[in-house]
Design a protein around this motif. Structure first.
Motif, short mmCIF file in Angstrom:
data_model
loop_
_atom_site.label_atom_id
_atom_site.label_comp_id
_atom_site.label_asym_id
_atom_site.label_seq_id
_atom_site.Cartn_x
_atom_site.Cartn_y
_atom_site.Cartn_z
N VAL A 393 72.79 56.27 31.94
CA VAL A 393 71.55 56.05 31.19
C VAL A 393 70.39 55.96 32.16
N ASP A 394 69.18 56.01 31.60
CA ASP A 394 67.97 55.80 32.38
C ASP A 394 66.93 55.12 31.50
N ARG A 395 65.73 55.03 32.00
CA ARG A 395 64.67 54.35 31.28
C ARG A 395 64.37 54.98 29.94
N THR A 396 64.41 56.30 29.87
CA THR A 396 64.03 56.99 28.64
C THR A 396 65.07 56.82 27.54
N SER A 397 66.34 56.65 27.89
CA SER A 397 67.37 56.50 26.88
C SER A 397 67.54 55.07 26.40
N LEU A 398 66.78 54.13 26.99
CA LEU A 398 66.87 52.73 26.60
C LEU A 398 65.55 52.17 26.09
N GLU A 403 57.30 51.78 22.62
CA GLU A 403 57.28 50.73 23.63
C GLU A 403 56.57 51.18 24.90
N LEU A 404 56.78 52.42 25.28
CA LEU A 404 56.09 52.94 26.47
C LEU A 404 54.58 53.03 26.22
N SER A 405 54.19 53.47 25.03
CA SER A 405 52.75 53.57 24.73
C SER A 405 52.10 52.20 24.76
N ARG A 406 52.80 51.20 24.27
CA ARG A 406 52.25 49.85 24.31
C ARG A 406 52.06 49.39 25.75
N HIS A 483 51.24 56.56 35.48
CA HIS A 483 52.38 56.12 34.68
C HIS A 483 53.62 55.94 35.54
N LYS A 484 53.76 56.75 36.58
CA LYS A 484 54.94 56.64 37.45
C LYS A 484 55.02 55.27 38.10
N LEU A 485 53.86 54.66 38.39
CA LEU A 485 53.88 53.32 38.95
C LEU A 485 54.56 52.34 38.00
N LEU A 486 54.28 52.48 36.71
CA LEU A 486 54.88 51.60 35.71
C LEU A 486 56.36 51.90 35.54
N TRP A 487 56.72 53.19 35.56
CA TRP A 487 58.13 53.56 35.44
C TRP A 487 58.95 52.97 36.58
N GLU A 488 58.43 53.10 37.79
CA GLU A 488 59.17 52.59 38.95
C GLU A 488 59.18 51.07 38.97
N ALA A 489 58.16 50.44 38.39
CA ALA A 489 58.18 48.98 38.29
C ALA A 489 59.34 48.53 37.40
#
Length: 701
Positions: A393-398, A403-406, A483-489
């Motif tokens: 799994v990864d971030r997108t499948s969970l 939730e990401l837009s928020r 957005h990548k900064l938030l993904w990696e956080a």
């Protein structure tokens, strides 16, 4: 009578219509209240009913937590259990600007030399590496630090205006409160200095990577005393040398307090990371976090283009050519990627990591979380890993798009519409131009330039062949970088909290420690006993080459070698990190400066030691562990009293490698019903003795 009946009917219809309007208004009001005051409840409800792309598949029952095999796969590592995080001040800050007879306490002085304004460029790991360095520099120069500015957010267009610069990623208030006793921090410059900055009248320094304290004390401090403000531009992920002299050890602990306590992600990011972590742990099983580290910059810098094919190879080579022209890379453009891989200079592919994990004993239903904002090569490179493990799994499948837009906040829509002249106006204009043009016959105009349609520009084929330079980032790409900064956080939080962590690569596109190195350093500080594999890529490449023709039907000898190597990487990897990673990034190995040993280190960590030779081997193992970690300070009394005593397992470690058919033979599942078919039985008793010997000897090699 008929007229009266009509009047009554009309009156009743009016009341019915009025009642319908009232009910509609009440319904809208209730919906607004639900949307406003039950946002968290709605998110929890959505998380339970939304069809995520991940549905857990478990073929076997979970191992008992007290079993030796569970301890082998999921830890903890007994040797490092006495190691506790301790970044509290232990003395005074030595500074050169004070008279020799003046003692500086831990609290920041009331009167500072001026303001330091910092702009940080780079990705997530470069930002996180730079902020502790900036705080230490401010304390070293006795300066007031202005909240650093993150260039990746200020240069992006269309991101939410609710969060600006530092607050886009981190919690500003927590940052300032946590460092109140160390550094004086303000949110903005005074008004008079703001105007000077707009006019570019503030002296600016482009700080080199890993600058020494001498650079700041002899170059920056005099300018700071003269102008009361300086601006620092940090672009290489670290503006202070990683290893400081022994008399500056207190500044190292300040780095740890900043990185591991003061830097907290903003609430929306932290909440989403907590939700994803909860969903990972919902099945009640431990999970592995895997960071591939396969970015285009890193692959280009280390010359690993030929690990891929066709399009991706050309993209990597184009990036390497761009790096060579700017002096980032000094080697040849064409590099033998196979040789680089055998030397351990290239990342481990997801397929290779999957083979190592299966060979070590992890079953096919193990949960594996793949981190990273960018996995170069896309999902195609992860197909073999999906073939070996059901629950990848990864971030997108969970998480959901809602939730990401928020988390992103309210963002403006980027206009992609290009206004065009209506067709009838174009025809009228052509007719008018034809009538008003010169005498006939008129020469034909020169052909127009070839139009560049969007689908020709966005793909790699639109710019690789046209220019040697990298294309300018579009507005959408700038937003994606933010957005990548938030993904990696989010990935950072999950990797630190994971039961097991394994990196595919530990270097970035400049040869410096990357995201995975920061995660391993944080795990070493926070929970040193948790399992963090640090495989030797050179050794792994050699092992894989030995059985390349029978990669998925390995024999017993090869499986034993892989298990021995991964087991040793838990210990040898720390020594290698101390020698190779720490000189480049202190946060990748914050031991021994930011840790302490509990007094129960001298207690017997292994049971069932009956012979003097085994006791001697145990003492030697403890000595080697402390040698790998350095001279570790003993914990103060309050940590000793607060530490919860952990019960020691009474099982003999000879059972640590019980017979596990999940790691034998086939790594890919056959198409038939049995998913755990082994290609040969393993002599578990013989291998267990080898494992015990390595555990006791401390991986001498």
């Amino acid at each position: 009578m008929k007229g009266e009946a009509k009047m009554v009917f009309k009156s009743r219809m009016k009341w019915v219509g009025l009642l319908g309007l009232v009910l509609s208004a009440f319904s809208l009001f209730v919906h607004f209240l639900l949307a406003r005051y039950t946002e968290d409840g709605i998110s929890d409800y959505q998380s339970s009913v939304t069809i995520f792309s991940w549905r857990p598949i478990f073929e076997k029952t979970d191992l008992p937590r007290t079993s030796p095999l569970h301890r082998k796969l999921w830890g903890p590592i007994r040797r490092y259990e006495p190691l506790n995080p301790d970044a509290n001040p232990r003395g005074y800050y030595p500074v050169s600007y004070c008279p020799p007879n003046l003692t500086v306490t831990a609290a920041p002085p009331l009167q500072t030399n001026g303001y330091i304004f910092v702009r940080i460029q780079g990705g997530f790991h470069e930002i996180r590496n730079s902020i502790p360095d900036v705080v230490v520099v401010a304390r070293l120069l006795n300066a007031t630090l202005v909240i650093p500015e993150i260039q990746s957010t200020t240069s992006s267009k269309g991101i939410s205006s609710e969060f600006k610069s530092f607050a886009y990623l981190y919690n500003e208030d927590q940052f300032m409160i946590a460092l109140t006793e160390d550094v004086k921090i303000v949110k903005t410059l005074p008004k008079n200095l703001k105007g000077a900055r707009r006019k570019k009248e503030i002296p600016m320094f482009r700080v080199p990577h890993s600058a020494s304290p001498y650079f700041y004390l002899h170059n920056v401090l005099p300018v700071l005393n003269q102008h009361s403000v300086v601006e620092l531009v940090v672009s290489d992920g670290g503006c202070l040398q990683a290893v400081l002299p022994p008399n500056l050890e207190e500044y190292q602990r300040l780095r740890c307090r900043v990185a591991f306590h003061a830097l907290r992600f903003r609430q929306e990011v932290q909440e989403l990371a907590t939700r994803i972590l909860y969903r990972l742990r919902a099945p009640g099983r431990p999970f592995i976090a895997f960071d591939p580290g396969m970015t285009r910059d890193a692959l280009a810098y280390h010359g690993c283009a030929e690990l891929f094919q066709d399009v991706h190879t050309e993209l990597i080579q184009h990036k390497r050519s761009w790096m060579r022209k700017r002096g980032f890379v000094k080697g040849n453009l064409s590099v033998d990627s196979a040789k680089q891989r055998l030397n351990g200079s290239c990342p481990l592919m997801p397929e290779e990591v999957g083979i190592l994990l299966r060979a070590y004993g992890y079953s096919s239903d193990t949960i594996i979380y793949v981190s990273g904002g960018e996995v170069f090569g896309g999902q195609r490179t992860l197909i073999p890993l999906h073939g070996m493990f059901d629950n990848v799994v990864d971030r997108t499948s969970l998480s959901t798009s809602w939730e990401l837009s928020r988390m992103y906040g309210r963002e403006v829509n980027i206009a992609t519409y290009i206004p065009r002249i209506p067709p009838f106006l174009q025809e009228e204009k052509k007719l008018e131009d034809w009538k008003t043009s010169g005498p006939r016959p008129r020469p034909l105009p020169p052909p127009p330039a070839r139009p560049k349609y969007p689908y020709n520009i966005e793909g790699w084929w639109g710019w690789v062949a046209e220019s040697d330079n990298e294309p300018d980032s579009t507005v959408m790409e700038l937003r994606t970088n933010a957005h990548k900064l938030l993904w990696e956080a989010i990935d950072y939080v999950i990797c630190v909290e994971a039961d097991v962590f394994i990196p595919g690569f530990d270097r970035d596109g400049k040869g410096h420690p990357n995201f995975a190195s920061l995660v391993m350093g944080h795990r070493l500080y926070q929970s040193a006993a948790s399992i963090t594999y640090r495989p030797d890529r050179k050794k792994v490449a050699k092992l894989l080459e030995e059985t390349r023709n029978h990669l998925y039907r390995a024999n017993r000898t090869w499986l034993t070698s892989v298990r021995r190597h991964l087991r040793k990487s838990l210990f040898d990897g720390l020594t290698e990190a101390y020698a190779k990673s720490k000189p480049l990034s202190f946060l990748s190995h914050p031991v021994p400066e930011c840790s302490c040993l509990r007094s129960n280190l001298n207690e017997t960590p292994f049971t069932g030691l009956s012979s003097p030779s085994q006791a001697q081997a145990q003492a030697q193992a403890q000595a080697q562990a402390q040698a790998a970690l350095g001279h570790v300070h003993h914990c103060p009394a309050w940590i000793e009293n607060a530490s919860i005593s952990r019960s020691r397992d009474k099982d003999n470690d000879e059972d640590i490698d019980e017979d596990d058919s999940t790691s034998s033979g086939l790594f890919f599942r056959p198409s038939g019903g049995n998913h755990e078919v082994g290609g040969g039985e393993i002599n578990s008793k013989e291998e267990a003795q080898l494992e015990d010997q390595e555990e006791l000897e401390g991986a001498e090699r």
